[in-house]
Write a protein that holds these residues in place. Structure first.
Motif, PDB file in Angstrom:
ATOM      1  N   GLY A   1      34.449  41.463 -29.677  1.00  0.00           N
ATOM      2  CA  GLY A   1      33.947  40.367 -28.862  1.00  0.00           C
ATOM      3  C   GLY A   1      33.207  39.324 -29.664  1.00  0.00           C
ATOM      4  N   ARG A   2      33.246  39.437 -30.991  1.00  0.00           N
ATOM      5  CA  ARG A   2      32.460  38.519 -31.817  1.00  0.00           C
ATOM      6  C   ARG A   2      33.277  37.381 -32.396  1.00  0.00           C
ATOM      7  NH1 ARG A   2      27.616  40.356 -33.837  1.00  0.00           N
ATOM      8  NH2 ARG A   2      27.978  39.360 -35.850  1.00  0.00           N
ATOM      9  N   HIS A   3      34.585  37.318 -32.120  1.00  0.00           N
ATOM     10  CA  HIS A   3      35.426  36.312 -32.763  1.00  0.00           C
ATOM     11  C   HIS A   3      36.310  35.594 -31.749  1.00  0.00           C
ATOM     12  CE1 HIS A   3      35.163  39.359 -36.308  1.00  0.00           C
ATOM     13  NE2 HIS A   3      34.096  38.570 -36.278  1.00  0.00           N
ATOM     14  N   CYS A   4      35.786  35.327 -30.587  1.00  0.00           N
ATOM     15  CA  CYS A   4      36.599  34.733 -29.525  1.00  0.00           C
ATOM     16  C   CYS A   4      36.991  33.297 -29.864  1.00  0.00           C
ATOM     17  CB  CYS A   4      35.830  34.759 -28.212  1.00  0.00           C
ATOM     18  SG  CYS A   4      36.774  34.134 -26.822  1.00  0.00           S
ATOM     19  N   LEU A   5      38.271  32.973 -29.676  1.00  0.00           N
ATOM     20  CA  LEU A   5      38.774  31.632 -29.971  1.00  0.00           C
ATOM     21  C   LEU A   5      38.687  30.693 -28.771  1.00  0.00           C
ATOM     22  CD1 LEU A   5      41.917  32.535 -32.127  1.00  0.00           C
ATOM     23  CD2 LEU A   5      39.816  31.415 -32.912  1.00  0.00           C
ATOM     24  N   HIS A   6      38.068  31.115 -27.683  1.00  0.00           N
ATOM     25  CA  HIS A   6      37.883  30.255 -26.511  1.00  0.00           C
ATOM     26  C   HIS A   6      36.472  29.677 -26.550  1.00  0.00           C
ATOM     27  CE1 HIS A   6      41.403  32.568 -25.296  1.00  0.00           C
ATOM     28  NE2 HIS A   6      41.670  31.559 -24.500  1.00  0.00           N
ATOM     29  N   LEU A   7      36.367  28.366 -26.690  1.00  0.00           N
ATOM     30  CA  LEU A   7      35.090  27.739 -27.019  1.00  0.00           C
ATOM     31  C   LEU A   7      34.029  27.924 -25.945  1.00  0.00           C
ATOM     32  CD1 LEU A   7      36.332  24.423 -28.679  1.00  0.00           C
ATOM     33  CD2 LEU A   7      35.581  26.545 -29.783  1.00  0.00           C
ATOM     34  N   THR A   8      34.388  27.825 -24.661  1.00  0.00           N
ATOM     35  CA  THR A   8      33.358  27.911 -23.624  1.00  0.00           C
ATOM     36  C   THR A   8      32.782  29.310 -23.505  1.00  0.00           C
ATOM     37  OG1 THR A   8      34.938  28.365 -21.835  1.00  0.00           O
ATOM     38  CG2 THR A   8      34.468  26.058 -22.321  1.00  0.00           C
ATOM     39  N   TRP A   9      33.489  30.300 -24.005  1.00  0.00           N
ATOM     40  CA  TRP A   9      32.999  31.681 -23.984  1.00  0.00           C
ATOM     41  C   TRP A   9      31.701  31.819 -24.769  1.00  0.00           C
ATOM     42  CZ3 TRP A   9      32.483  35.392 -27.884  1.00  0.00           C
ATOM     43  CH2 TRP A   9      32.460  36.736 -27.479  1.00  0.00           C
ATOM     44  N   TRP A  10      31.562  31.021 -25.840  1.00  0.00           N
ATOM     45  CA  TRP A  10      30.388  31.129 -26.693  1.00  0.00           C
ATOM     46  C   TRP A  10      29.139  30.562 -26.044  1.00  0.00           C
ATOM     47  CZ3 TRP A  10      30.332  33.786 -31.189  1.00  0.00           C
ATOM     48  CH2 TRP A  10      31.583  34.172 -31.690  1.00  0.00           C
ATOM     49  N   THR A  11      29.285  29.523 -25.251  1.00  0.00           N
ATOM     50  CA  THR A  11      28.120  28.848 -24.690  1.00  0.00           C
ATOM     51  C   THR A  11      27.910  29.131 -23.213  1.00  0.00           C
ATOM     52  OG1 THR A  11      29.552  26.909 -24.451  1.00  0.00           O
ATOM     53  CG2 THR A  11      28.071  26.948 -26.340  1.00  0.00           C
TER      54      THR A  11
END
Length: 231
Positions: free
Chosen positions: A84-94
């Protein structure tokens, strides 16, 4: 993603030196299938046109060019699907698993439609390779600048893991204005500088299992990771 045939061009594209960089990074972050291997020679030849940030992509391109296809595919799945530390979906991070994420995804879709692009069924609009291809096609990096905190958090996570894919995020971030944060604390401070976030269910790295595009289901598997923009 595809370009709508009826879309009208706004006129000649403005000079945009990062177009080659963004297109190259999009391809290098896609699943390493046969099509990517076919493109690698041309891609590596084009990297000098992307300037200094383009040179940062060279180690990843060389790694993919020299790797055994089965091993590269397995490594891609390990890096991007099994943590779960390398997600390529940008909104997932914020935005994590919050209602606010739906609003953020809708803004991506509206931006694409306004420029004459449409998502294929089942695609999420914040998938980084798709965003990069959109920026390359439109000569406009607004979406990347607006989601700089997510890009930097992903960069730091990939660098910590030691994967060659970190080079792609270093290059993309290096092409954006201003210096990159030195560590996760600075990147999270950058994220907090944006609009207020709904905190329920939100953590710095979110929950990968909540993203159907990257888990079991119709969209799972190598096909879900291909380059998403097509003209």
């Amino acid at each position: 993603m595809r370009r709508r045939p009826a879309a009208k061009d706004a006129g000649p594209a403005a000079a945009y030196p990062a177009a080659v960089l963004h297109q190259a990074a999009a391809r290098l972050l896609a699943f390493p299938d046969e099509a990517l291997h076919t493109d690698l020679e041309l891609l590596r030849a084009a990297l000098p046109e992307a300037g200094g940030p383009g040179a940062l992509l060279a180690p990843l391109a060389a790694h993919l060019a020299g790797g055994e296809p089965t091993a590269l595919a397995a490594d891609y799945v390990r890096v991007f699907d099994l943590t779960g530390r390398h997600c390529l979906h940008l909104t997932w991070w914020t935005d994590g698993d919050t209602r606010r994420r739906g609003t953020a995804l809708l803004r991506f879709q509206q931006t694409y439609r306004a420029r004459g692009f449409a998502l294929r069924d089942g695609e999420l609009p914040d998938f980084l390779p798709a965003v990069l291809e959109f920026c390359a096609a439109t000569r406009d990096d607004t979406l990347l600048r607006e989601h700089r905190p997510a890009l930097e958090l992903l960069r730091l996570a990939l660098e910590e893991s030691g994967t060659p894919y970190a080079a792609a995020l270093r290059a993309v971030c290096a092409a954006l204005p201003g210096a990159s944060p030195a560590d996760r604390a600075q990147a999270l401070a950058m994220a907090r500088g944006g609009p207020p976030h709904e905190d329920v269910g939100l953590s710095p790295y979110g929950h990968l299992r909540l993203l159907p595009v990257l888990t079991a289901g119709p969209a799972a598997g190598p096909a879900a990771h291909g380059t998403e923009i097509r003209r």
